[in-house]
Design a protein around this motif. Structure first.
Motif, PDB file in Angstrom:
ATOM      1  N   VAL A 191     -29.577  71.373  -7.271  1.00  0.00           N
ATOM      2  CA  VAL A 191     -29.330  70.365  -8.417  1.00  0.00           C
ATOM      3  C   VAL A 191     -28.626  70.924  -9.860  1.00  0.00           C
ATOM      4  CG1 VAL A 191     -29.702  67.979  -9.669  1.00  0.00           C
ATOM      5  CG2 VAL A 191     -30.414  68.493  -7.125  1.00  0.00           C
ATOM      6  N   VAL A 192     -29.547  71.899 -10.085  1.00  0.00           N
ATOM      7  CA  VAL A 192     -29.547  72.590 -11.437  1.00  0.00           C
ATOM      8  C   VAL A 192     -28.154  73.450 -11.121  1.00  0.00           C
ATOM      9  CG1 VAL A 192     -30.255  74.722 -12.765  1.00  0.00           C
ATOM     10  CG2 VAL A 192     -32.075  72.778 -11.903  1.00  0.00           C
ATOM     11  N   VAL A 193     -27.992  74.162 -10.257  1.00  0.00           N
ATOM     12  CA  VAL A 193     -26.553  74.748  -9.812  1.00  0.00           C
ATOM     13  C   VAL A 193     -25.629  73.793  -9.668  1.00  0.00           C
ATOM     14  CG1 VAL A 193     -25.254  76.082  -8.382  1.00  0.00           C
ATOM     15  CG2 VAL A 193     -27.527  76.388  -8.500  1.00  0.00           C
ATOM     16  N   ALA A 194     -25.563  72.618  -9.442  1.00  0.00           N
ATOM     17  CA  ALA A 194     -24.558  71.605  -9.383  1.00  0.00           C
ATOM     18  C   ALA A 194     -24.343  71.241 -10.884  1.00  0.00           C
ATOM     19  CB  ALA A 194     -24.876  70.702  -8.773  1.00  0.00           C
ATOM     20  N   ALA A 195     -25.383  71.321 -11.606  1.00  0.00           N
ATOM     21  CA  ALA A 195     -25.235  70.743 -13.072  1.00  0.00           C
ATOM     22  C   ALA A 195     -24.284  71.700 -14.025  1.00  0.00           C
ATOM     23  CB  ALA A 195     -26.383  70.471 -13.535  1.00  0.00           C
ATOM     24  N   LEU A 196     -24.351  73.108 -13.654  1.00  0.00           N
ATOM     25  CA  LEU A 196     -23.780  74.103 -14.222  1.00  0.00           C
ATOM     26  C   LEU A 196     -22.232  73.851 -13.743  1.00  0.00           C
ATOM     27  CD1 LEU A 196     -26.176  77.250 -13.790  1.00  0.00           C
ATOM     28  CD2 LEU A 196     -26.181  75.310 -15.596  1.00  0.00           C
ATOM     29  N   LEU A 197     -22.251  73.602 -12.512  1.00  0.00           N
ATOM     30  CA  LEU A 197     -20.704  73.597 -11.837  1.00  0.00           C
ATOM     31  C   LEU A 197     -19.794  72.304 -12.665  1.00  0.00           C
ATOM     32  CD1 LEU A 197     -21.268  74.235  -7.959  1.00  0.00           C
ATOM     33  CD2 LEU A 197     -19.911  75.741  -9.493  1.00  0.00           C
ATOM     34  N   ALA A 198     -20.792  71.307 -12.581  1.00  0.00           N
ATOM     35  CA  ALA A 198     -20.019  70.080 -13.328  1.00  0.00           C
ATOM     36  C   ALA A 198     -19.703  70.424 -14.979  1.00  0.00           C
ATOM     37  CB  ALA A 198     -20.937  69.039 -13.228  1.00  0.00           C
ATOM     38  N   ALA A 199     -20.536  71.089 -15.372  1.00  0.00           N
ATOM     39  CA  ALA A 199     -20.198  71.533 -16.998  1.00  0.00           C
ATOM     40  C   ALA A 199     -19.055  72.439 -17.017  1.00  0.00           C
ATOM     41  CB  ALA A 199     -21.245  72.283 -17.549  1.00  0.00           C
ATOM     42  N   ALA A 200     -18.950  73.250 -16.078  1.00  0.00           N
ATOM     43  CA  ALA A 200     -18.064  74.378 -16.100  1.00  0.00           C
ATOM     44  C   ALA A 200     -16.377  73.587 -15.741  1.00  0.00           C
ATOM     45  CB  ALA A 200     -18.021  75.388 -14.779  1.00  0.00           C
ATOM     46  N   ASP A 201     -16.582  72.621 -14.724  1.00  0.00           N
ATOM     47  CA  ASP A 201     -15.424  71.949 -14.528  1.00  0.00           C
ATOM     48  C   ASP A 201     -15.033  70.970 -15.651  1.00  0.00           C
ATOM     49  OD1 ASP A 201     -13.409  71.153 -12.153  1.00  0.00           O
ATOM     50  OD2 ASP A 201     -14.477  69.341 -12.903  1.00  0.00           O
ATOM     51  N   ALA A 202     -15.951  70.518 -16.253  1.00  0.00           N
ATOM     52  CA  ALA A 202     -15.552  69.760 -17.261  1.00  0.00           C
ATOM     53  C   ALA A 202     -14.767  70.441 -18.404  1.00  0.00           C
ATOM     54  CB  ALA A 202     -17.052  69.054 -18.186  1.00  0.00           C
TER      55      ALA A 202
END
Length: 280
Positions: A28-39
């Motif tokens: 979930v932490v990795v997913a959060a970083l991916l979401a921020a990068a995508d934003a």
């Protein structure tokens, strides 16, 4: 969310149901970083390297992301306070590329990408499997269920796991490996949406360490570093996936797990390697 052209701060919800052994589940932490990068840099994530420096408490995660390299394979750093730091490489179509990042000398927008895995979105063909293709397996519903102990790992309530092989956690088996069907439970998607790479990141880290298949009682084996690679294959984040995980090597203090995620049709979706500490 606060965003400039080069930085953003994303609030990523991760309540106590998304906890692992200690803190928010690593996937979930990795997913959060991916979401921020995508934003910050919309595109297709090709890879992420994440360093876990301390447990992340549940709640709204504040993820700070910054563009450190523009171009076809953009580089974005993302962090959650001092607990987690990561680097995401995002593949973008040519039309989405800026000419240069603030402060970048003219003509240097793509510097450093040649020969460093800059495949672009046109390289979808020819994905070579690192492992032999998995043997055919019964349909997920025909396999037995495996429920992770929610009292120890609350995030287990969000997974539906159907083992294909005989390996089970803490069963004292001979092989440090798992082979399962897995998906995020349908109820998860009634509460929130996950992009496909986010779901892949969560599932890549869903199983306990491969060594758990050979143990009889749990030993803390937290992740220190996780690197994931995502193929440009399209898939539904709420579908079934074939997840295979094995411990590639281990010492008294460290181990490395390799994980492979395939769609139900057998397409390679993502791979990961994790460096873990063995706490005895």
């Amino acid at each position: 969310m606060t965003t400039t052209t080069a930085e953003t701060t994303l609030v990523y919800p991760a309540d106590e149901t998304w906890q692992g052994f200690t803190g928010v589940h690593g996937g979930v932490v990795v997913a959060a970083l991916l979401a921020a990068a995508d934003a910050l840099v919309p595109g297709t994530p090709a890879t992420i390297t994440t360093h876990f420096l301390a447990p992340v408490p549940p709640g709204d995660l504040l993820v700070d992301a910054a563009l450190v390299h523009p171009g076809r394979t953009a580089a974005v750093t993302a962090r959650i306070g001092t607990a987690v730091t990561g680097l995401v490489r995002v593949v973008r179509p040519a039309s989405a590329r800026p000419s240069a990042a603030p402060g970048t000398p003219p003509g240097r927008a793509d510097a450093g990408t040649a020969g460093t895995g800059d495949t672009g979105t046109g390289a979808a063909g020819g994905v070579a499997p690192a492992w032999p293709l998995p043997d055919a397996a019964p349909e997920p519903e025909a396999c037995p269920r495996l429920d992770l102990p929610v009292q120890l790992v609350p995030v287990g309530q969000h997974f539906e796991i159907r083992p294909v092989s005989a390996s089970r956690p803490l069963a004292g088996g001979d092989e440090p490996a798992f082979d399962v069907w897995i998906r995020l439970r349908p109820a998860v998607f009634t509460q929130r949406a996950f992009a496909a790479p986010e779901a892949a990141a969560i599932l890549l880290d869903a199983l306990p360490p491969g060594l758990f298949a050979t143990l009889r009682r749990p030993v803390p084996i937290p992740t220190a570093e996780l690197t994931a690679h995502f193929t440009p294959v399209g898939y539904r984040p709420d579908g079934w996936f074939r997840l295979r995980q094995r411990t590639a090597w281990a010492t008294a203090d460290l181990c490395v797990d390799e994980t492979e995620l395939r769609t139900a049709d057998g397409e390679l979706a993502a791979q990961a390697r994790q460096l873990r500490r063995i706490v005895r």
